[in-house]
Structures are given as C-alpha cells and as structure tokens.
Design a protein around this motif. Structure first.
Motif, PDB file in Angstrom:
ATOM      1  N   GLU A 589       0.824  -1.205   0.000  1.00 36.28           N
ATOM      2  CA  GLU A 589       0.000   0.000   0.000  1.00 36.28           C
ATOM      3  C   GLU A 589       0.857   1.254   0.000  1.00 36.28           C
ATOM      4  N   ILE A 590       1.947   1.229   0.766  1.00 37.12           N
ATOM      5  CA  ILE A 590       2.851   2.385   0.781  1.00 37.12           C
ATOM      6  C   ILE A 590       3.457   2.597  -0.596  1.00 37.12           C
ATOM      7  N   ARG A 591       3.901   1.510  -1.228  1.00 40.25           N
ATOM      8  CA  ARG A 591       4.516   1.630  -2.554  1.00 40.25           C
ATOM      9  C   ARG A 591       3.502   2.147  -3.573  1.00 40.25           C
ATOM     10  N   GLN A 592       2.260   1.643  -3.511  1.00 37.38           N
ATOM     11  CA  GLN A 592       1.256   2.092  -4.466  1.00 37.38           C
ATOM     12  C   GLN A 592       0.959   3.578  -4.297  1.00 37.38           C
ATOM     13  N   ALA A 593       0.881   4.033  -3.044  1.00 36.34           N
ATOM     14  CA  ALA A 593       0.633   5.455  -2.801  1.00 36.34           C
ATOM     15  C   ALA A 593       1.787   6.307  -3.311  1.00 36.34           C
ATOM     16  N   CYS A 594       3.013   5.827  -3.112  1.00 39.51           N
ATOM     17  CA  CYS A 594       4.187   6.570  -3.588  1.00 39.51           C
ATOM     18  C   CYS A 594       4.259   6.564  -5.111  1.00 39.51           C
ATOM     19  N   LEU A 595       3.894   5.446  -5.731  1.00 42.48           N
ATOM     20  CA  LEU A 595       3.883   5.389  -7.192  1.00 42.48           C
ATOM     21  C   LEU A 595       2.860   6.360  -7.764  1.00 42.48           C
ATOM     22  N   ALA A 596       1.713   6.460  -7.095  1.00 42.20           N
ATOM     23  CA  ALA A 596       0.691   7.401  -7.556  1.00 42.20           C
ATOM     24  C   ALA A 596       1.204   8.831  -7.474  1.00 42.20           C
ATOM     25  N   THR A 597       1.924   9.146  -6.407  1.00 41.48           N
ATOM     26  CA  THR A 597       2.506  10.487  -6.275  1.00 41.48           C
ATOM     27  C   THR A 597       3.549  10.743  -7.350  1.00 41.48           C
ATOM     28  N   THR A 598       4.430   9.751  -7.570  1.00 42.10           N
ATOM     29  CA  THR A 598       5.473   9.911  -8.590  1.00 42.10           C
ATOM     30  C   THR A 598       4.869  10.083  -9.971  1.00 42.10           C
ATOM     31  N   ALA A 599       3.864   9.271 -10.290  1.00 44.11           N
ATOM     32  CA  ALA A 599       3.220   9.371 -11.603  1.00 44.11           C
ATOM     33  C   ALA A 599       2.538  10.715 -11.775  1.00 44.11           C
ATOM     34  N   CYS A 600       1.905  11.199 -10.715  1.00 44.84           N
ATOM     35  CA  CYS A 600       1.186  12.477 -10.791  1.00 44.84           C
ATOM     36  C   CYS A 600       2.139  13.624 -11.061  1.00 44.84           C
ATOM     37  N   ARG A 601       3.262  13.647 -10.334  1.00 48.54           N
ATOM     38  CA  ARG A 601       4.182  14.767 -10.490  1.00 48.54           C
ATOM     39  C   ARG A 601       5.012  14.670 -11.765  1.00 48.54           C
ATOM     40  N   ALA A 602       5.224  13.457 -12.286  1.00 44.26           N
ATOM     41  CA  ALA A 602       6.025  13.286 -13.501  1.00 44.26           C
ATOM     42  C   ALA A 602       5.213  13.462 -14.772  1.00 44.26           C
ATOM     43  N   ALA A 603       3.895  13.362 -14.670  1.00 40.47           N
ATOM     44  CA  ALA A 603       3.049  13.459 -15.858  1.00 40.47           C
ATOM     45  C   ALA A 603       3.037  14.875 -16.405  1.00 40.47           C
ATOM     46  N   ILE A 604       2.693  14.994 -17.687  1.00 44.09           N
ATOM     47  CA  ILE A 604       2.566  16.315 -18.283  1.00 44.09           C
ATOM     48  C   ILE A 604       1.504  17.099 -17.533  1.00 44.09           C
ATOM     49  N   LYS A 605       1.677  18.395 -17.486  1.00 45.56           N
ATOM     50  CA  LYS A 605       0.803  19.242 -16.696  1.00 45.56           C
ATOM     51  C   LYS A 605      -0.171  20.002 -17.581  1.00 45.56           C
ATOM     52  N   ALA A 606      -1.196  20.515 -16.946  1.00 45.69           N
ATOM     53  CA  ALA A 606      -2.091  21.434 -17.639  1.00 45.69           C
ATOM     54  C   ALA A 606      -1.301  22.676 -18.019  1.00 45.69           C
TER      55      ALA A 606
END
Length: 657
Positions: A589-606
C-alpha cells in the motif's frame, strides 16, 4: 441491599481519563498547557516510544508550594477559577482541575516542583491512581512532570493506540501548534533522544513559523491583519503555490487557545476557492482575539472546540482578512472568477474501441511524406493510395491500418536521434515524459512554397487507424479527439498519470534511475529527515537514491528515468507527506501510494502545449492500460459525447436533419 452505589475516587478518575486522556498526545497537551498557564518562558518536552513508555514536561514557571502540590493531584482542584461565574471570563488554558489526577490514575506519575524562594521542592509519586507519596527534594525553579508506562493498568485502552511513530507524530503536531500559539515561549521537543522542534521564543510569529517549517515556507508567507470593533485577526497564510494535501498545516488560535472550527476553515476555503485545487490547502496561522464573554470554552472535554456568540461574524471577518492578504490593492479577482454555471448535461464514460494490431489489412492508408517521394528510385512508379478526406470516409470506405504501438514510436524516435545526433534534439521538459515524441522528431516539412503544398499545414499528415484521433487542445489542458461515432475530451494530465502509474506498477523490481551530473542538496525538518532515513529502501525502489550529507540534509544522487529533474524534489516532499498521513499499512500500500505520487508529479501538466503526434501517443498508450477511465486518484481521464448526445445538446432531434 441497595443496587445503586457511589463509585470510589480511583474508579471515577479512570472513567474521566477516557475523556481527557485519549492518547499520549492528550497528556502532553494538558501538561504543556499547565506550564503555559504557570507563566513559563521555556518548556522542554521529551518522549520515548511515541510517549507510551516515557514522557517528561519541564518548565521554568512559578512552581508550587508543598501545600499546593498536595492539592493539585485531587480531582477538580484548580487555581484557575473559584466559582461558576468565572467560566464566563476564564483566560487560562486549563480550568477544570482534571488533568493531573486522571493522568496519574493510568500511569506511573511523578511531579517535581519548587517555587522561587523555597529552599527545597516537593516530589509527588503516584502509581496507577494509588495513594500518593510526598517527599521533599532538591530541584530547579518550576515544575517537571514525568509520566511512564501510560495505560499500564488499563490494557483495553492501550491496545487501541497506533504505532509509536504515529503517536509521536501526533505529539509533534501538538507541540507545533502550541508553539505557534505562544511565540514568546521557547519550546524544545526531544523525540527518542533527537531534537525535533526548537523555537526561538522571541515573541515574533514569523520567526516561529520559520523555525518550524523552514525558510522556503517562510518566503511564501503573506501577512494578514484585520481590526474591527471587537474582533482582531493577525497571522500569516501562504501563497496559493505553497499547498499541502491536508489541513494539518492550518492552526486556528482564539484568545491564545488552539481550537478546531469548521466556520474558520470554510472561510479560508472560500477565499482560496478559485486559486487552488480542491485537494490543496494553504498553511494558515490565524490569531483571533475576541472578548472572552462572547465565547464558551466549556463545550468539549479537551477544550479543543468552543462556541462563538456570533459565528457568522467571525466567518466574515476571517474571509475578509484572508481575501485582503491574497488580493493586494489594485488587483481584482476577475481573472480567477468561477465559471458561470452551465446547464446540466448527462455525460457517460465509455471505453474506446481500438482495432487489434493483428487484424488483416485491405487497403492500408500510408502517409505520403515528402521524404518518401524524394527517396523513391528513378523509374519506379509511385504507389497510388486512397487518402480519405474525412474520418467518416476513412471508416466507411476504407479498411484501417494496424494501431501504432508505443514500441514503434520509441524505435522511430531512436532512429531519428541516431540520424541527427542527440545534440540536435530540443531541450524541452516534454522529452522527459515516457513515450512522448518531441516536435523535431516528426518528419521535417518543407518551408516556403513547398510547405503550402504539403499534405498537412500543421506539419503532419494524420492517418486514421480506426482509433480515436486528436483534433486539438482546449486551454492547453484537454485533448479534443474524435472517431466516426462521437467526440472525446481527454484530461492530458490525468491520462498521462494513468499511463505512468501502470508502467511503474508493472515493474516488479526497482524503477530504473538516472544519475545526476550535479547532485541536489535537499533540506528537511527533523520529522521529514527521520522519515527519509527510515524509508531509504522505499525511495531507492522508486528510483530516488539519497545519502545523508549533513544535519537534516540529504544529497540526491539519482532520480527515476521517467521523472523530470526539476520535479524530483517536489515528488520527494509529496511522498513524505503521504508517509506522514499513513498509519499502519502494508508495504504494498505504501509503494502504491508513492507510485501514484510519482506518476502524478512526472506526468505532463495542464498548460503544456502538445503536438498532434504527442496527443496521438497519449491516446494510443491510454488504450492499452487496464483501467483507462480514471487516474490513480479517481479523476476521470476521458469523456465521450456520442453523436446522439451531441444532437440532443444542439436540439437537432425531431427535425429530420
């Protein structure tokens, strides 16, 4: 024999402890508030094992005489009030006289106190609510309270405590808020023999915020002030660019008392409504002063809530103070005004239909690039291909070509890099995103008159392969796409976030990382530094390799290969925020939450402009994800407007055209 009987004092104290002493943080709150009421200018708090095994609060306040020490441990014995009428004007943090006896009833309790001018002090020892032991002892001026083995005689309550780290974090949060409420007091908080919080005690709130949250946060502070007839508000709030994912950063102080109040929180939210996302909260330290007669503090056992005589007036005052702080004179909020409410429409999300890559071809559509014509051998006839004029024609009159894959685009990009050299590629943050093709990686178009004769004026020939095809962007945030059956709106950030999250999740081992030519030095507060040190393996598995370089400083050596270097620090800090918010969770669960954060910040932005090729790659990659409809945080990635729905919106039904 009567069935009703009066409980003994020990049992009464244990029952009261359930309301006053919920956890170690409750003990610290009561003891520190007593020290503040005693006029202390320096308070030191030390805990071990999250406060469950050891807590000690030392102050340099007035202290107590031997007679007062005997009375202080009695139930409802207090120096703060004398009669019921005093509740209307009570100005101290404590007033019920319940804290010491209830704490002593569920722990091994020791109190050591001495007044100025007394030769000796008094030591009081109580073992789980039993008869107290009084002796004379030498000690400094002030009071020291030591609490050991909390809830040792009430195991049912002890088993409901969280982990030591969680309980320690709660205590840290209480110390921070209490320090913010009294910047004139010097606070020292020691957690497991490590200094976690130190405030200067200069009386300047700005200095206290800087000492607790760091210089970067202090630079983002906006001062706020408002003075009405009988309401005075002061404090600080951060710019909309400095946000947290919870209200833990927000501290409300009314007449020097830390409280929780929905009206104040709502006033801040309303003032920031058009400036921040729904999931973000600014740091706020609001000091509100009102006449004591207009509030009632005796409405909660822990005195964490109070009632205002006129809560709507407080709401309006806080709203105006915050609004004035974020809206300097001469600048309006028109540019961030809320969008006019639209008529309600029924919108459904449906899966995109993609043609399998293995489907046989009839008459494939091949783009006629100018380079292809130039490279054709002399004498060889050109192959005539039917180029559809519209997507509708492509669907109904020709067969589709296989869907393009991410691997194909990656191979094409690598080939172009080898031809032109890596130095010829533009230095753009878009290139840091996985699967994204830079503008220069598209086939070069002719200039001048030749460009006018090219198949696509925008620089590319769009081929239809039976899937969803992009036709543009709206507000550089949403990709507008179509197929023969309807219109699609894609949130480019949410879609790319889903793509990256699935890619990271599919990696069983560590995420590939890239070394930094210039290492970054990251500074943390004590709480964050402890988390980084405790989760080094987790950060390494995510591609972030750090090593300690000083006191509360770490050197960032490697970052994930798919993460822009400029985003690395923000991602790390957001992961730390998630770790602080978590309690007892599994490693997965910790890894999944961290992956979600990493994906969110690394993705292209508005706000990032994309080429048609890049938009097509996002759509193609999204089609191959397991759950293409939402990002890891639950926001939709793609919405579909069918032809029938569009006809209803434009009132084209029932007219026959």
């Amino acid at each position: 024999m009567t069935m009703i009987h009066v409980l003994d004092d020990n049992t009464i104290n244990k029952i009261a402890a359930g309301e006053v002493v919920e956890r170690p943080a409750s003990v610290i709150k009561e003891l520190v508030e007593n020290a503040m009421d005693a006029g202390a200018t320096r308070i030191e708090v030390e805990i071990m094992a999250g406060g469950t095994s050891f807590m000690r609060v030392t102050d340099n306040g007035r202290g107590m005489s031997a007679e007062d020490a005997h009375l202080a441990i009695l139930r409802h014995a207090t120096s703060k009030i004398r009669e019921v009428g005093d509740l209307n004007t009570v100005g101290t943090l404590g007033f019920r006289g319940e804290a010491l006896p209830t704490i002593a009833s569920v722990s091994r309790f020791t109190l050591l106190t001495r007044r100025e001018g007394d030769d000796l002090g008094t030591r009081v020892t109580i073992m789980g609510g039993k008869e107290p032991d009084f002796i004379e002892a030498g000690c400094n001026i002030g009071t020291t309270v030591k609490v050991e083995d909390l809830f040792f005689n009430t195991p049912a309550r002890k088993k409901f405590l969280k982990t030591n780290h969680t309980e320690g974090s709660r205590i840290n949060d209480f110390i921070v808020k209490l320090a913010l409420s009294r910047p004139d007091i010097e606070f020292h908080f020691i957690n497991n023999n490590k200094m976690s919080v130190v405030t200067p005690g200069t009386g300047n709130l700005y200095d206290t915020i800087q000492a607790i949250y760091g210089g970067k946060t202090a630079d983002s502070l906006l001062g706020l002030t408002l003075e009405d007839e009988d309401i005075k508000i002061s404090g600080y709030i951060t710019k909309p660019s400095m946000l947290k994912s919870s209200r833990a950063w927000q501290t409300y102080i009314v007449n020097s008392r830390i409280i929780q109040n929905r009206a104040i929180a709502k006033a801040i939210d309303n003032a920031y409504k058009s400036l921040i996302p729904k999931s973000g909260f600014p740091l706020a330290v609001l000091c509100i002063e009102v006449p004591q007669r207009t509030i009632d503090v005796n409405v909660h056992p822990q005195k964490s809530e109070l009632k205002f005589e006129d809560e709507s007036r407080v709401f309006k005052a806080v709203y105006k103070a915050v609004l004035d702080a974020i809206r300097p004179a001469g600048r309006g909020l028109g540019e961030v005004a809320a969008v006019v409410e639209k008529p309600e429409q029924h919108v459904t999300m449906e899966p995109m239909q993609f043609v399998p890559a293995t489907e046989p071809l009839a008459e494939p559509i091949i783009p006629q690039w100018p380079q292809a014509e130039a490279s054709r051998p002399a004498g060889q006839p050109a192959v005539q291909r039917a180029q559809p004029k519209t997507i509708y024609e492509a669907v109904h009159r020709t067969a589709p070509i296989p869907a393009r894959t991410m691997a194909g685009f990656s191979a094409a990009q690598q080939s172009l890099r080898e031809e032109r050299g890596a130095a010829a590629m533009p230095d753009s943050s878009v290139l840091d995103h996985p699967g994204m093709v830079a503008e220069s990686s598209a086939p070069a178009m002719k200039s001048g008159a030749d460009a006018e004769a090219s198949p696509c004026q925008e620089g590319e020939v769009l081929q239809y392969d039976g899937s969803v095809v992009p036709i543009g962007q709206v507000d550089l945030t949403y990709i507008i796409a179509q197929d023969a059956k309807g219109l699609y709106i894609v949130d480019q950030h949410a879609a790319h976030e889903r793509i990256l999250f699935d890619k990271f999740s599919a990696m069983a081992g560590d995420i590939p990382s890239q070394q930094l030519l210039v290492h970054q030095i990251l500074s943390f507060d004590q709480k964050e530094s402890d988390l980084v040190e405790a989760h080094q393996e987790l950060f390494a598995s995510l591609g972030f390799h750090m090593e300690m370089s000083g006191n509360q400083e770490f050197r960032l050596i490697e970052v994930p290969a798919d993460v822009p270097v400029s985003e690395a620090e923000d991602i790390i800090r957001e992961i730390l925020t998630n770790l602080m918010d978590m309690h007892e969770t599994t490693a997965k669960e910790i890894r999944q939450a961290c992956l979600a954060t990493t994906a969110c910040r690394a993705a292209i932005k508005a706000g990032e402009e994309l080429s048609f090729r890049q938009m097509q790659i996002i759509l193609d990659a999204l089609a191959h994800t397991a759950f293409p409809y939402t990002c890891p945080h639950g926001r939709p990635t793609i919405l579909k407007f069918s032809s029938e729905e569009l006809a209803k919106m434009f009132k084209r039904t029932g007219f026959g055209f």
